[in-house]
Design a protein around this motif. Structure first.
Motif, PDB file in Angstrom:
ATOM      1  N   ALA A 187      49.807  43.554  30.036  1.00 37.98           N
ATOM      2  CA  ALA A 187      48.677  44.171  30.720  1.00 37.98           C
ATOM      3  C   ALA A 187      49.055  45.531  31.283  1.00 37.98           C
ATOM      4  O   ALA A 187      48.258  46.485  31.224  1.00 37.98           O
ATOM      5  N   PHE A 188      50.270  45.664  31.827  1.00 34.56           N
ATOM      6  CA  PHE A 188      50.702  46.969  32.337  1.00 34.56           C
ATOM      7  C   PHE A 188      50.869  47.980  31.202  1.00 34.56           C
ATOM      8  O   PHE A 188      50.590  49.166  31.372  1.00 34.56           O
ATOM      9  N   GLU A 189      51.308  47.504  30.054  1.00 31.31           N
ATOM     10  CA  GLU A 189      51.414  48.398  28.897  1.00 31.31           C
ATOM     11  C   GLU A 189      50.021  48.849  28.453  1.00 31.31           C
ATOM     12  O   GLU A 189      49.807  50.036  28.141  1.00 31.31           O
ATOM     13  N   ASP A 190      49.062  47.921  28.452  1.00 30.87           N
ATOM     14  CA  ASP A 190      47.680  48.282  28.133  1.00 30.87           C
ATOM     15  C   ASP A 190      47.131  49.279  29.153  1.00 30.87           C
ATOM     16  O   ASP A 190      46.401  50.209  28.795  1.00 30.87           O
ATOM     17  N   LEU A 191      47.482  49.078  30.422  1.00 26.04           N
ATOM     18  CA  LEU A 191      47.015  49.984  31.466  1.00 26.04           C
ATOM     19  C   LEU A 191      47.541  51.399  31.227  1.00 26.04           C
ATOM     20  O   LEU A 191      46.791  52.379  31.346  1.00 26.04           O
ATOM     21  N   ASP A 205      45.069  42.074  38.201  1.00 26.84           N
ATOM     22  CA  ASP A 205      44.855  41.377  39.475  1.00 26.84           C
ATOM     23  C   ASP A 205      44.870  39.866  39.275  1.00 26.84           C
ATOM     24  O   ASP A 205      45.482  39.133  40.058  1.00 26.84           O
ATOM     25  N   ARG A 206      44.182  39.403  38.228  1.00 26.53           N
ATOM     26  CA  ARG A 206      44.115  37.962  37.981  1.00 26.53           C
ATOM     27  C   ARG A 206      45.486  37.398  37.639  1.00 26.53           C
ATOM     28  O   ARG A 206      45.887  36.346  38.162  1.00 26.53           O
ATOM     29  N   HIS A 245      45.087  36.657  49.363  1.00 30.95           N
ATOM     30  CA  HIS A 245      45.258  37.377  48.108  1.00 30.95           C
ATOM     31  C   HIS A 245      43.939  37.888  47.547  1.00 30.95           C
ATOM     32  O   HIS A 245      43.897  38.954  46.939  1.00 30.95           O
ATOM     33  N   VAL A 246      42.860  37.134  47.725  1.00 35.95           N
ATOM     34  CA  VAL A 246      41.615  37.479  47.033  1.00 35.95           C
ATOM     35  C   VAL A 246      40.544  38.051  47.952  1.00 35.95           C
ATOM     36  O   VAL A 246      39.541  38.564  47.467  1.00 35.95           O
ATOM     37  N   SER A 247      40.708  37.973  49.272  1.00 34.67           N
ATOM     38  CA  SER A 247      39.756  38.560  50.211  1.00 34.67           C
ATOM     39  C   SER A 247      40.329  39.900  50.670  1.00 34.67           C
ATOM     40  O   SER A 247      41.291  39.935  51.444  1.00 34.67           O
ATOM     41  N   PRO A 248      39.796  41.027  50.190  1.00 31.50           N
ATOM     42  CA  PRO A 248      40.464  42.317  50.377  1.00 31.50           C
ATOM     43  C   PRO A 248      40.649  42.734  51.830  1.00 31.50           C
ATOM     44  O   PRO A 248      41.726  43.218  52.200  1.00 31.50           O
ATOM     45  N   ILE A 249      39.629  42.570  52.680  1.00 28.49           N
ATOM     46  CA  ILE A 249      39.770  43.013  54.065  1.00 28.49           C
ATOM     47  C   ILE A 249      40.720  42.098  54.823  1.00 28.49           C
ATOM     48  O   ILE A 249      41.515  42.558  55.650  1.00 28.49           O
ATOM     49  N   PRO A 297      48.935  48.004  44.966  1.00 25.18           N
ATOM     50  CA  PRO A 297      47.607  48.576  44.753  1.00 25.18           C
ATOM     51  C   PRO A 297      47.692  49.919  44.035  1.00 25.18           C
ATOM     52  O   PRO A 297      48.760  50.540  43.965  1.00 25.18           O
ATOM     53  N   ALA A 298      46.574  50.356  43.480  1.00 28.65           N
ATOM     54  CA  ALA A 298      46.474  51.738  43.027  1.00 28.65           C
ATOM     55  C   ALA A 298      46.547  52.637  44.263  1.00 28.65           C
ATOM     56  O   ALA A 298      46.383  52.175  45.396  1.00 28.65           O
TER      57      ALA A 298
END
Length: 418
Positions: free
Chosen positions: A20-24, A71-72, A149-153, A339-340
């Motif tokens: 996935a990182f290579e695809d990114l 992320d997943r 992990h999944v709730s950003p705030i 994160p980005a």
């Protein structure tokens, strides 16, 4: 299909993550090449070729898909399997093991005798046949870990666990007087600080996963993990919306629900905002300048731990921005779980942030650990209901959570307005 043994998937997730990182990397190169082509066309003839715009939109969507995939996979790789025998960190405690076994019997068969005896021993008044039974600490801990992990705030904010219904915090609206004096000079009496109180009540959040009795009868199914997985998405979705936009009525109060004022007129109790100068858009010339202004609207003590917060659509817009040297301001994650970044600061996606529109505050920047507080009332309750949706068994699962701004100086907003 629900997974119950994550070891094989964890190994697969690690291999898939590298791909996935290579695809990114490849997709990002294609995206930037297409955007450079678009910018060159605009510079040459004041407009971009529609085919180039369409190509950029397609690549942008592919880039978003790749980011979601990363992320997943990162989340899956970080999920340890819960022990089936209760021999985890707390499994050697006889009371914890007994609670775990009694809870499993209740979930699988509806037999509540073991839980009743345990709660009688503990003199528990917080649960019972009408309100459900307290889940073991392993279940509660796994639910909260997944939410982080999944709730950003939640992942950015300060999180407190409380035993009462409300968390109260004192703060000083005016500090004590101070000053410099000579060694032998008189020390005048200083004024006393003025204190006020912030209150964060814990509201009830619920989910209702369903299972067949056949699934529950299957001894290989990890009941703890199944419940955590089933309520994870439901809780995270509701929390994510409330922490951003919640009105504080029967839910946490989101940071965008507080009064806003122009940053030049900021005062305690308000969220300071900067305007882009254009209704519903960034400025056509040097659009990223206002993002730099937003960064420096925050005091230095907050900037060192600050993050940008916006939704994926807004991120797609700022992804095109460059600095004066032609370098892109948005950079992809450097590693799994990272994160980005935008202007060197972490960029966190919160899909409940508003889209870019007239008068919308679509970008927030701040030190959310100091600025926003999440309070969790200890205990997750589960009520087994085999009657309402036969042949399925429903599990009415509740937890109590609250939230609100605790430091109004720590969060700034970008408003798309003149």
């Amino acid at each position: 299909m629900t997974r119950f043994d994550t070891a094989p998937e964890t190994k697969a997730a690690g291999a898939d993550l590298a791909l996935a990182f290579e695809d990114l990397r490849y997709t990002l190169e294609s995206y930037r090449a297409a955007n450079d082509e678009r910018l060159a066309e605009i510079e040459a003839r004041n407009s971009a070729d529609p085919l180039t715009e369409e190509k950029l939109v397609r690549i942008d969507a592919a880039l978003d898909d790749t980011m979601r995939r990363i992320d997943r996979l990162t989340l899956e790789r970080g999920r340890p399997a819960l022990g089936h025998d209760g021999q985890g960190a707390h499994g050697r405690d006889p009371l914890v093991a007994e609670h775990k076994a009694a809870f499993a019997a209740y979930v699988r068969t509806g037999e509540a005798g073991g839980l009743k005896r345990l709660e009688a021993k503990a003199l528990s008044t917080g649960s019972g046949p009408d309100g459900g039974y307290l889940a073991p600490s392993t279940v509660e801990g796994e639910i909260l870990r997944r939410l982080a992990h999944v709730s950003p705030i939640r992942s950015l904010a300060t999180v407190r666990t409380i035993s009462s219904g409300t968390y109260k915090k004192a703060f000083s609206t005016t500090g004590p007087a101070s000053g410099w004096v000579a060694e032998a000079a008189a020390r005048p009496q200083t004024g006393s600080p003025t204190l006020a109180e912030l209150s964060f009540p814990a509201m009830e959040l619920y989910a209702m996963p369903a299972a067949t009795q056949t699934l529950l009868d299957d001894a290989i199914v990890n009941i703890d993990q199944w419940i955590a997985e089933e309520v994870e998405s439901a809780f995270a979705e509701q929390e994510g919306a409330a922490f951003v936009n919640g009105d504080g009525t029967d839910k946490p109060k989101g940071f965008l629900a507080y009064p806003t004022v122009a940053e030049a007129s900021w005062s305690w109790g308000n969220i300071g905002v900067l305007n882009t100068g254009v209704a519903g858009a960034f400025a056509a010339s040097n659009p990223s300048d206002v993002l730099v202004d937003l960064v420096y609207a925050l005091k230095a003590g907050y900037r060192q731990n600050a993050s940008f917060v916006m939704n994926r659509k807004t991120q797609g817009t700022v992804r095109k921005f460059k600095d004066a040297n032609g370098n892109y301001l948005w950079q992809p994650p450097a590693s799994a779980g990272a994160p980005a970044t935008l202007l060197g600061f972490p960029l966190v996606e919160a899909e409940d942030m508003p889209n870019i529109a007239n008068n919308a505050i679509s970008v927030a920047f701040g030190d959310f650990r100091r600025g926003y507080l999440v309070v969790d009332r200890a205990g997750v309750r589960i009520l087994r209901d085999p009657y309402s949706a036969k042949p399925y068994v429903l599990f009415y699962t509740t937890k109590r959570v609250g939230g609100g701004v605790q430091d109004f100086a720590a969060i700034k907003g970008l408003k798309f307005a003149v």
